[in-house]
Design a protein around this motif. Structure first.
Motif, mmCIF file in Angstrom:
data_model
loop_
_atom_site.group_PDB
_atom_site.id
_atom_site.type_symbol
_atom_site.label_atom_id
_atom_site.label_comp_id
_atom_site.label_asym_id
_atom_site.label_seq_id
_atom_site.Cartn_x
_atom_site.Cartn_y
_atom_site.Cartn_z
ATOM 1 N N VAL A 114 90.082 -32.146 69.910
ATOM 2 C CA VAL A 114 89.135 -32.864 70.988
ATOM 3 C C VAL A 114 88.738 -34.139 70.758
ATOM 4 C CG1 VAL A 114 86.730 -32.490 71.872
ATOM 5 C CG2 VAL A 114 88.191 -30.464 71.555
ATOM 6 N N VAL A 115 88.531 -34.433 69.442
ATOM 7 C CA VAL A 115 88.345 -35.919 69.010
ATOM 8 C C VAL A 115 89.547 -36.737 69.451
ATOM 9 C CG1 VAL A 115 87.710 -37.491 67.169
ATOM 10 C CG2 VAL A 115 86.586 -35.463 67.267
ATOM 11 N N LEU A 116 90.587 -36.401 69.277
ATOM 12 C CA LEU A 116 91.819 -37.217 69.502
ATOM 13 C C LEU A 116 92.072 -37.247 70.982
ATOM 14 C CD1 LEU A 116 94.228 -36.074 66.487
ATOM 15 C CD2 LEU A 116 93.112 -38.272 66.691
ATOM 16 N N MET A 117 91.598 -36.317 71.714
ATOM 17 C CA MET A 117 92.028 -36.414 73.160
ATOM 18 C C MET A 117 91.096 -37.365 73.842
ATOM 19 S SD MET A 117 92.155 -32.255 74.144
ATOM 20 C CE MET A 117 93.250 -31.147 73.369
ATOM 21 N N LEU A 118 89.686 -37.456 73.296
ATOM 22 C CA LEU A 118 88.792 -38.443 73.850
ATOM 23 C C LEU A 118 89.207 -39.749 73.296
ATOM 24 C CD1 LEU A 118 85.342 -36.378 73.019
ATOM 25 C CD2 LEU A 118 86.776 -36.612 75.258
ATOM 26 N N CYS A 119 89.768 -39.822 72.066
ATOM 27 C CA CYS A 119 90.196 -41.194 71.633
ATOM 28 C C CYS A 119 91.337 -41.761 72.285
ATOM 29 C CB CYS A 119 90.829 -41.267 70.093
ATOM 30 S SG CYS A 119 89.157 -40.731 68.966
ATOM 31 N N GLY A 120 92.428 -40.759 72.736
ATOM 32 C CA GLY A 120 93.480 -41.178 73.351
ATOM 33 C C GLY A 120 93.222 -41.778 74.770
ATOM 34 N N LEU A 121 92.184 -41.048 75.432
ATOM 35 C CA LEU A 121 91.660 -41.466 76.805
ATOM 36 C C LEU A 121 91.137 -43.088 76.706
ATOM 37 C CD1 LEU A 121 90.450 -38.162 78.295
ATOM 38 C CD2 LEU A 121 92.687 -39.603 78.882
ATOM 39 N N THR A 175 98.846 -39.431 73.556
ATOM 40 C CA THR A 175 99.229 -39.932 74.630
ATOM 41 C C THR A 175 99.114 -38.945 75.834
ATOM 42 O OG1 THR A 175 101.401 -38.772 73.956
ATOM 43 C CG2 THR A 175 101.271 -41.171 73.566
ATOM 44 N N THR A 176 98.203 -37.838 75.535
ATOM 45 C CA THR A 176 97.615 -36.891 76.669
ATOM 46 C C THR A 176 99.083 -36.320 77.352
ATOM 47 O OG1 THR A 176 97.912 -38.370 78.350
ATOM 48 C CG2 THR A 176 95.817 -38.556 77.192
ATOM 49 N N VAL A 177 100.205 -36.195 76.512
ATOM 50 C CA VAL A 177 101.382 -35.149 76.939
ATOM 51 C C VAL A 177 100.925 -33.790 77.088
ATOM 52 C CG1 VAL A 177 103.699 -35.002 76.714
ATOM 53 C CG2 VAL A 177 102.757 -37.212 76.661
ATOM 54 N N GLY A 178 100.854 -33.260 75.524
ATOM 55 C CA GLY A 178 100.582 -31.983 75.254
ATOM 56 C C GLY A 178 101.815 -31.061 75.527
ATOM 57 N N TYR A 179 102.876 -31.091 74.997
ATOM 58 C CA TYR A 179 103.862 -30.135 75.234
ATOM 59 C C TYR A 179 103.416 -28.751 74.844
ATOM 60 C CZ TYR A 179 107.183 -33.931 75.865
ATOM 61 O OH TYR A 179 107.581 -35.051 76.290
ATOM 62 N N GLY A 180 102.650 -28.427 73.980
ATOM 63 C CA GLY A 180 102.207 -27.102 73.588
ATOM 64 C C GLY A 180 102.995 -26.422 72.618
ATOM 65 N N ASP A 181 104.166 -27.036 71.850
ATOM 66 C CA ASP A 181 105.008 -26.374 71.183
ATOM 67 C C ASP A 181 104.371 -26.381 69.817
ATOM 68 O OD1 ASP A 181 104.786 -29.448 71.087
ATOM 69 O OD2 ASP A 181 106.949 -29.433 70.293
ATOM 70 N N VAL A 182 103.472 -27.199 69.368
ATOM 71 C CA VAL A 182 102.681 -27.040 68.157
ATOM 72 C C VAL A 182 101.195 -27.275 68.497
ATOM 73 C CG1 VAL A 182 104.450 -27.411 66.315
ATOM 74 C CG2 VAL A 182 103.242 -29.274 67.437
ATOM 75 N N VAL A 183 100.364 -26.260 67.891
ATOM 76 C CA VAL A 183 99.065 -26.329 68.289
ATOM 77 C C VAL A 183 97.912 -25.862 67.106
ATOM 78 C CG1 VAL A 183 99.184 -25.766 70.943
ATOM 79 C CG2 VAL A 183 99.083 -23.982 69.180
ATOM 80 N N PRO A 184 96.959 -26.554 66.907
ATOM 81 C CA PRO A 184 96.165 -26.287 66.024
ATOM 82 C C PRO A 184 95.415 -24.810 66.204
ATOM 83 C CG PRO A 184 95.063 -27.760 67.175
ATOM 84 C CD PRO A 184 96.316 -27.649 67.702
ATOM 85 N N VAL A 185 95.283 -23.928 65.136
ATOM 86 C CA VAL A 185 94.567 -22.668 65.447
ATOM 87 C C VAL A 185 93.281 -22.477 64.666
ATOM 88 C CG1 VAL A 185 97.179 -21.458 65.647
ATOM 89 C CG2 VAL A 185 95.904 -21.752 63.501
ATOM 90 N N THR A 186 93.047 -23.501 63.681
ATOM 91 C CA THR A 186 91.678 -23.024 62.927
ATOM 92 C C THR A 186 90.521 -23.945 63.971
ATOM 93 O OG1 THR A 186 92.044 -25.309 61.846
ATOM 94 C CG2 THR A 186 92.861 -23.523 60.844
ATOM 95 N N THR A 187 89.548 -23.694 63.658
ATOM 96 C CA THR A 187 88.114 -24.268 64.107
ATOM 97 C C THR A 187 88.207 -25.586 64.055
ATOM 98 O OG1 THR A 187 87.022 -22.165 64.149
ATOM 99 C CG2 THR A 187 85.761 -24.184 64.523
ATOM 100 N N MET A 188 88.574 -26.166 62.686
ATOM 101 C CA MET A 188 88.566 -27.504 62.591
ATOM 102 C C MET A 188 89.439 -28.314 63.074
ATOM 103 S SD MET A 188 86.581 -29.904 61.355
ATOM 104 C CE MET A 188 85.722 -29.850 59.771
ATOM 105 N N GLY A 189 90.640 -27.590 63.161
ATOM 106 C CA GLY A 189 91.796 -28.304 63.690
ATOM 107 C C GLY A 189 91.479 -28.551 65.257
ATOM 108 N N ARG A 190 90.989 -27.657 65.743
ATOM 109 C CA ARG A 190 90.515 -27.665 67.231
ATOM 110 C C ARG A 190 89.710 -28.981 67.555
ATOM 111 N NH1 ARG A 190 90.943 -21.226 68.894
ATOM 112 N NH2 ARG A 190 93.067 -21.192 68.730
ATOM 113 N N LEU A 191 88.756 -29.014 66.670
ATOM 114 C CA LEU A 191 87.542 -29.950 66.774
ATOM 115 C C LEU A 191 88.329 -31.170 66.670
ATOM 116 C CD1 LEU A 191 84.412 -28.422 64.682
ATOM 117 C CD2 LEU A 191 84.781 -28.740 67.286
ATOM 118 N N ILE A 192 89.121 -31.441 65.568
ATOM 119 C CA ILE A 192 89.964 -32.649 65.624
ATOM 120 C C ILE A 192 90.912 -33.080 66.781
ATOM 121 C CG2 ILE A 192 91.902 -33.669 64.231
ATOM 122 C CD1 ILE A 192 90.933 -31.957 61.836
#
Length: 228
Positions: free
Chosen positions: A185-192, A166-183
Motif C-alpha cells: 500500500v505504501v509503495l502504491m501511494l509512493c509510486g503515484l 510503476t502501477t503496472v501490477g501484473y499479479g504474478d508475484v504478490v505479498p501474502v503477509t499482513t506486513m507485506g501488504r502494508l508495504i
C-alpha cells in the motif's frame, strides 16, 4: 520581515539536508546487510544493526532539533510537518521529501526556474530508486520464508517493486503477509506521488518554455488574421 523561528528552522534544514541524505544511504546499506547477508558472521550483522540504529538516531535528533527551533507546540509542529513525522518513524521513506521540492516548484510557477524543475525530476528519480530498493528489502524480509509466498528471492522482490511503483501490477508475484501488504500500500501511494511530481514538474516546465518563446517572438512573425 520573516519570522525568526522560521529563519532558524530553515537555516538548520539547509545545513543538514545533504548530510542526512548521505545518512539515509548508510541506513539503507546497513539495513541491506541485515536482510541479505544471512550467512555473514554475527559480528558483521550486529555492526550493521548498530549502524542502522545510529542513523535512525540522527534522523530523530534532526526532527527534535527542528521542533525546538520552530518554537511551536509539539502537536502544532507534527501537524505542520506530518511528512517529516512519517519519515522519522519509517526512515526508508525519507526520499519522499521530494514532495517539498515539488511544492517549491508549484509556488514558483509564475517565476520560471528551470534548474528547480530539473532538480525535482532528478530527485524524484533518486527517490524512486531508493524507495524501490528499500521496499524490495522490506518485502523480502517478511515474505521469503513464509509458507505459500510467491516472493521467494530478492530478485522476485525487486520485480514486484518495479510492478508496484510503476502501477503496472501484473499479479504474478504478490505479498501474502499482513506486513507485506502494508508495504505494498505504501509503495502504491509512493509510486503515484512520485509519478505526479515528475509529470507535473515536467509539464509545468514545458508550458513555461512555450510561454517564454511566445513572449520573445517578434510581433511581425506572429500570425495575424488575414483580411477576407
Amino acid at each position: 520581515m520573516p519570522d525568526n523561528r522560521t529563519t532558524r528552522e530553515a537555516a538548520w534544514e539547509r545545513s543538514t539536508e545533504l548530510p542526512l541524505f548521505y545518512a539515509s544511504l548508510v541506513f539503507i546499506a546497513s539495513y541491506a546487510v541485515r536482510v541479505l547477508a544471512t550467512g555473514a558472521s554475527p559480528v558483521l550483522r550486529d555492526a550493521a544493526l548498530a549502524v542502522t540504529g545510529l542513523m535512525w538516531a540522527c534522523f530523530l535528533t534532526d526532527y527534535l532539533a527542528r521542533m525546538v527551533l520552530s518554537r511551536r507546540r509539539p502537536l502544532a509542529f507534527v501537524r505542520r510537518h506530518w511528512l517529516d513525522t512519517v519519515v522519522v518513524l519509517l526512515p526508508q521513506l525519507r526520499p519522499l521529501r521530494v514532495v517539498k521540492l515539488h511544492d517549491a516548484v508549484q509556488a514558483r510557477r509564475d517565476r520560471p526556474r528551470r534548474e528547480l524543475h530539473l532538480r525535482v525530476i532528478t530527485y524524484a528519480g533518486l527517490a524512486g530508486l531508493l524507495l524501490g530498493f528499500s521496499g524490495a528489502l522490506a518485502v523480502y524480509q517478511y515474505e521469503h520464508d513464509t509458507p505459500g509466498a510467491s516472493i521467494r528471492t530478492f530478485g522476485d522482490a525487486v520485480w514486484w517493486v518495479c510492478e508496484t511503483l510503476t502501477t503496472v501490477g501484473y499479479g504474478d508475484v504478490v505479498p501474502v503477509t499482513t506486513m507485506g501488504r502494508l508495504i505494498a500500500v505504501v509503495l502504491m501511494l509512493c509510486g503515484l506521488a512520485l509519478l505526479g511530481a515528475v509529470t507535473g514538474s515536467f509539464s509545468s516546465w514545458l508550458l513555461q518554455v512555450f510561454r517564454r518563446e511566445d513572449d520573445e517572438e517578434p510581433p511581425e512573425n506572429r500570425s495575424s488574421p488575414r483580411a477576407p
